[in-house]
Motif scaffolding. Structure first.
Motif, PDB file in Angstrom:
ATOM      1  N   MET A   1     -10.091  44.690 -18.494  1.00 26.08           N
ATOM      2  CA  MET A   1     -11.350  43.955 -18.345  1.00 26.08           C
ATOM      3  C   MET A   1     -11.685  43.251 -19.658  1.00 26.08           C
ATOM      4  O   MET A   1     -11.616  43.850 -20.720  1.00 26.08           O
ATOM      5  N   VAL A   2     -12.012  41.972 -19.554  1.00 25.04           N
ATOM      6  CA  VAL A   2     -12.320  41.219 -20.762  1.00 25.04           C
ATOM      7  C   VAL A   2     -13.816  41.256 -21.033  1.00 25.04           C
ATOM      8  O   VAL A   2     -14.622  40.945 -20.185  1.00 25.04           O
ATOM      9  N   ASP A   3     -14.142  41.642 -22.224  1.00 25.78           N
ATOM     10  CA  ASP A   3     -15.524  41.713 -22.666  1.00 25.78           C
ATOM     11  C   ASP A   3     -16.088  40.301 -22.800  1.00 25.78           C
ATOM     12  O   ASP A   3     -15.395  39.368 -23.180  1.00 25.78           O
ATOM     13  N   GLN A   4     -17.367  40.157 -22.505  1.00 21.80           N
ATOM     14  CA  GLN A   4     -18.007  38.845 -22.642  1.00 21.80           C
ATOM     15  C   GLN A   4     -17.859  38.317 -24.070  1.00 21.80           C
ATOM     16  O   GLN A   4     -17.795  37.129 -24.299  1.00 21.80           O
ATOM     17  N   TRP A   5     -17.794  39.259 -25.010  1.00 18.74           N
ATOM     18  CA  TRP A   5     -17.741  38.855 -26.409  1.00 18.74           C
ATOM     19  C   TRP A   5     -16.366  39.045 -27.021  1.00 18.74           C
ATOM     20  O   TRP A   5     -16.254  39.345 -28.201  1.00 18.74           O
ATOM     21  N   THR A   6     -15.328  38.913 -26.226  1.00 15.73           N
ATOM     22  CA  THR A   6     -13.983  38.933 -26.798  1.00 15.73           C
ATOM     23  C   THR A   6     -13.909  37.855 -27.876  1.00 15.73           C
ATOM     24  O   THR A   6     -14.246  36.693 -27.621  1.00 15.73           O
ATOM     25  N   LEU A   7     -13.495  38.262 -29.039  1.00 18.60           N
ATOM     26  CA  LEU A   7     -13.504  37.348 -30.184  1.00 18.60           C
ATOM     27  C   LEU A   7     -12.140  37.333 -30.865  1.00 18.60           C
ATOM     28  O   LEU A   7     -11.356  38.277 -30.704  1.00 18.60           O
ATOM     29  N   PRO A   8     -11.851  36.307 -31.644  1.00 17.47           N
ATOM     30  CA  PRO A   8     -10.622  36.317 -32.431  1.00 17.47           C
ATOM     31  C   PRO A   8     -10.597  37.546 -33.353  1.00 17.47           C
ATOM     32  O   PRO A   8     -11.648  37.961 -33.857  1.00 17.47           O
ATOM     33  N   GLU A   9      -9.404  38.102 -33.537  1.00 20.10           N
ATOM     34  CA  GLU A   9      -9.276  39.250 -34.443  1.00 20.10           C
ATOM     35  C   GLU A   9      -8.853  38.746 -35.813  1.00 20.10           C
ATOM     36  O   GLU A   9      -7.903  37.962 -35.916  1.00 20.10           O
ATOM     37  N   ILE A  10      -9.558  39.202 -36.830  1.00 19.45           N
ATOM     38  CA  ILE A  10      -9.257  38.758 -38.200  1.00 19.45           C
ATOM     39  C   ILE A  10      -8.712  39.940 -38.990  1.00 19.45           C
ATOM     40  O   ILE A  10      -9.378  40.975 -39.102  1.00 19.45           O
TER      41      ILE A  10
ATOM     42  N   VAL B   1     -20.052  35.345 -37.469  1.00 19.80           N
ATOM     43  CA  VAL B   1     -21.451  35.754 -37.573  1.00 19.80           C
ATOM     44  C   VAL B   1     -22.273  35.315 -36.362  1.00 19.80           C
ATOM     45  O   VAL B   1     -23.356  35.832 -36.132  1.00 19.80           O
ATOM     46  N   ARG B   2     -21.761  34.334 -35.635  1.00 22.97           N
ATOM     47  CA  ARG B   2     -22.471  33.889 -34.426  1.00 22.97           C
ATOM     48  C   ARG B   2     -21.514  33.995 -33.237  1.00 22.97           C
ATOM     49  O   ARG B   2     -20.974  32.992 -32.759  1.00 22.97           O
ATOM     50  N   PRO B   3     -21.286  35.221 -32.758  1.00 27.41           N
ATOM     51  CA  PRO B   3     -20.295  35.413 -31.689  1.00 27.41           C
ATOM     52  C   PRO B   3     -20.604  34.627 -30.425  1.00 27.41           C
ATOM     53  O   PRO B   3     -19.692  34.187 -29.731  1.00 27.41           O
ATOM     54  N   ALA B   4     -21.888  34.422 -30.148  1.00 26.52           N
ATOM     55  CA  ALA B   4     -22.239  33.684 -28.928  1.00 26.52           C
ATOM     56  C   ALA B   4     -21.796  32.219 -29.017  1.00 26.52           C
ATOM     57  O   ALA B   4     -21.592  31.562 -27.996  1.00 26.52           O
ATOM     58  N   ASP B   5     -21.642  31.730 -30.256  1.00 26.46           N
ATOM     59  CA  ASP B   5     -21.217  30.336 -30.428  1.00 26.46           C
ATOM     60  C   ASP B   5     -19.699  30.171 -30.366  1.00 26.46           C
ATOM     61  O   ASP B   5     -19.205  29.053 -30.199  1.00 26.46           O
ATOM     62  N   CYS B   6     -18.979  31.279 -30.551  1.00 22.71           N
ATOM     63  CA  CYS B   6     -17.514  31.199 -30.536  1.00 22.71           C
ATOM     64  C   CYS B   6     -17.053  30.922 -29.104  1.00 22.71           C
ATOM     65  O   CYS B   6     -17.411  31.642 -28.172  1.00 22.71           O
ATOM     66  N   THR B   7     -16.244  29.875 -28.945  1.00 20.42           N
ATOM     67  CA  THR B   7     -15.750  29.518 -27.604  1.00 20.42           C
ATOM     68  C   THR B   7     -14.309  29.992 -27.393  1.00 20.42           C
ATOM     69  O   THR B   7     -13.719  29.671 -26.369  1.00 20.42           O
ATOM     70  N   TYR B   8     -13.772  30.718 -28.360  1.00 22.44           N
ATOM     71  CA  TYR B   8     -12.389  31.207 -28.278  1.00 22.44           C
ATOM     72  C   TYR B   8     -11.441  30.010 -28.099  1.00 22.44           C
ATOM     73  O   TYR B   8     -10.510  30.035 -27.309  1.00 22.44           O
ATOM     74  N   CYS B   9     -11.709  28.957 -28.870  1.00 19.07           N
ATOM     75  CA  CYS B   9     -10.900  27.739 -28.747  1.00 19.07           C
ATOM     76  C   CYS B   9      -9.553  27.867 -29.446  1.00 19.07           C
ATOM     77  O   CYS B   9      -8.688  27.017 -29.273  1.00 19.07           O
ATOM     78  N   THR B  10      -9.400  28.883 -30.279  1.00 15.94           N
ATOM     79  CA  THR B  10      -8.175  29.245 -31.020  1.00 15.94           C
ATOM     80  C   THR B  10      -7.887  28.329 -32.212  1.00 15.94           C
ATOM     81  O   THR B  10      -6.822  28.413 -32.807  1.00 15.94           O
ATOM     82  N   THR B  11      -8.849  27.471 -32.567  1.00 14.52           N
ATOM     83  CA  THR B  11      -8.642  26.609 -33.742  1.00 14.52           C
ATOM     84  C   THR B  11      -8.432  27.447 -35.001  1.00 14.52           C
ATOM     85  O   THR B  11      -7.551  27.156 -35.821  1.00 14.52           O
ATOM     86  N   CYS B  12      -9.222  28.501 -35.150  1.00 19.65           N
ATOM     87  CA  CYS B  12      -9.107  29.337 -36.354  1.00 19.65           C
ATOM     88  C   CYS B  12      -7.718  29.961 -36.462  1.00 19.65           C
ATOM     89  O   CYS B  12      -7.120  30.020 -37.540  1.00 19.65           O
ATOM     90  N   GLU B  13      -7.181  30.386 -35.304  1.00 21.65           N
ATOM     91  CA  GLU B  13      -5.830  30.957 -35.298  1.00 21.65           C
ATOM     92  C   GLU B  13      -4.805  29.898 -35.709  1.00 21.65           C
ATOM     93  O   GLU B  13      -3.886  30.163 -36.484  1.00 21.65           O
ATOM     94  N   ALA B  14      -4.991  28.682 -35.172  1.00 21.81           N
ATOM     95  CA  ALA B  14      -4.031  27.611 -35.437  1.00 21.81           C
ATOM     96  C   ALA B  14      -4.030  27.184 -36.904  1.00 21.81           C
ATOM     97  O   ALA B  14      -2.976  26.857 -37.454  1.00 21.81           O
ATOM     98  N   VAL B  15      -5.206  27.186 -37.531  1.00 20.53           N
ATOM     99  CA  VAL B  15      -5.261  26.658 -38.905  1.00 20.53           C
ATOM    100  C   VAL B  15      -5.009  27.729 -39.961  1.00 20.53           C
ATOM    101  O   VAL B  15      -4.755  27.399 -41.121  1.00 20.53           O
ATOM    102  N   CYS B  16      -5.055  28.990 -39.594  1.00 16.32           N
ATOM    103  CA  CYS B  16      -4.858  30.045 -40.600  1.00 16.32           C
ATOM    104  C   CYS B  16      -3.434  29.972 -41.147  1.00 16.32           C
ATOM    105  O   CYS B  16      -2.471  30.112 -40.393  1.00 16.32           O
ATOM    106  N   PRO B  17      -3.283  29.763 -42.452  1.00 14.83           N
ATOM    107  CA  PRO B  17      -1.936  29.556 -42.995  1.00 14.83           C
ATOM    108  C   PRO B  17      -1.121  30.845 -43.114  1.00 14.83           C
ATOM    109  O   PRO B  17       0.089  30.779 -43.367  1.00 14.83           O
ATOM    110  N   VAL B  18      -1.754  31.991 -42.958  1.00 17.19           N
ATOM    111  CA  VAL B  18      -1.015  33.246 -43.140  1.00 17.19           C
ATOM    112  C   VAL B  18      -1.001  34.105 -41.875  1.00 17.19           C
ATOM    113  O   VAL B  18      -0.577  35.261 -41.911  1.00 17.19           O
ATOM    114  N   GLY B  19      -1.445  33.549 -40.784  1.00 24.29           N
ATOM    115  CA  GLY B  19      -1.404  34.299 -39.521  1.00 24.29           C
ATOM    116  C   GLY B  19      -2.324  35.505 -39.499  1.00 24.29           C
ATOM    117  O   GLY B  19      -2.035  36.508 -38.849  1.00 24.29           O
TER     118      GLY B  19
END
Lengths: 73, 228
Positions: free
Chosen positions: A1-10, A40-58
């Motif tokens: 089950m996916v949580d409403q607030w599933t967020l990128p893992e850092i 800091v604003r999880p409700a604003d995160c759309t899980y678009c994966t941009t942060c994952e794509a731009v992170c230079p160290v994975g």
């Protein structure tokens, strides 16, 4: 089950604090804090994966479950 | 990596058991117990490096292993993900001065039995059933690689992605999560193409992207797409 607030893992152990995820986040949901980037604003995160794509160290992971739409059955 | 106490191979071990037409006889399993070396690796450990001299073949007892090739540019193609009962790095055992054909990484914590190259002739001599089991493994692998070549050469990225999504959604009850990089490594492409293809399938209402979830909406359209 996916949580409403599933967020990128850092992974702060891998993160170099380069700030790319903060700069590129289209909804400004991420901020750099003393410990590293924080969503800091999880409700604003759309899980678009941009942060994952731009992170230079994975250090950021946006994983997806793959499932059928249950309403289709 | 850690070596464990002396090997104990029995029918409960699943060694050679799954996805194989035949299993080793009780006598052969006992014989193998004296030859293989149990090893355990935590997730993300590289077990075998492509191009290095072959030291051993491995049989998976627990966990999952990914076998892959890597280009000089760092682009990865996953050849296969293997589970309990399956073997990897068996090919170089049959070659003089054989080198590892592909790299292998522990996808989860794994327990393996290692059959060292220097012990292989003795294993074949003492356990003739082993040759048949390895030949069956080769046959399965050849069939898989033939399908992979067809996919890579003859199908579009969108088609491969549609097929991958159908396989995953129709697959085991164990939920596995995938990043776009991992999908790209499995489908012989790059992350950018996966992102574009996901958006295209979304725009055509075949799938829906939720937070952390790819929801399949239209089976018929996805199956048609998978043929392209």
């Amino acid at each position: 089950m996916v949580d409403q607030w599933t967020l990128p893992e850092i992974d702060l152990a891998l993160c170099t604090r380069c700030g790319q995820c903060v700069a590129q986040c289209p909804t400004q949901a991420v901020e750099m804090q003393a410990t590293g980037p924080v969503i800091v604003r999880p409700a604003d995160c759309t899980y678009c994966t941009t942060c994952e794509a731009v992170c230079p160290v994975g250090a950021i992971t946006c994983a997806f479950e793959i499932a059928w739409d249950k309403s289709a059955f | 990596m850690s070596d464990r106490p002396p090997a104990h191979v029995d029918h409960d071990s699943q060694l050679f058991a799954s996805r194989s037409e035949s299993t080793l006889s009780a006598g052969a399993l006992t014989c193998m117990a004296n030859i293989v070396v149990p090893r355990a690796y935590p997730a993300e450990t590289v077990i075998v490096v492509e191009g290095e001299p072959c030291e051993a073949a491995y049989f998976i007892v627990e966990g999952n292993v990914e076998v892959y090739r890597m280009s000089f540019q760092g682009r990865q193609q996953v050849l296969v993900r293997l589970g309990p009962g399956q073997a990897f790095n068996t090919v170089p055992l049959f070659q003089v001065n054989g080198c590892n054909h592909a790299s292998a990484i522990a996808h989860t914590d794994v327990t393996l039995y290692a059959l060292r190259k220097e012990d292989f002739p003795r294993a074949l001599r003492d356990c003739p059933d082993l040759a048949l089991v390895i030949l069956q493994d080769f046959a399965n692998r050849l069939a898989h690689l033939t399908d992979l070549v067809e996919d890579l050469a003859l199908r579009s990225v969108r088609g491969r992605l549609a097929q991958f999504l159908l396989q995953q959604a129709n697959g085991s009850a164990v939920t596995q999560k995938w990043t776009q990089d991992e999908m790209a490594a499995h489908l012989g492409t790059v992350r950018d193409m996966i992102g574009r293809s996901l958006r295209a399938l979304t725009n055509e209402r075949m799938i829906k992207l939720d937070r952390g979830r790819i929801v399949l909406l239209d089976r018929a359209a996805l199956e048609a797409e998978a043929q392209n």
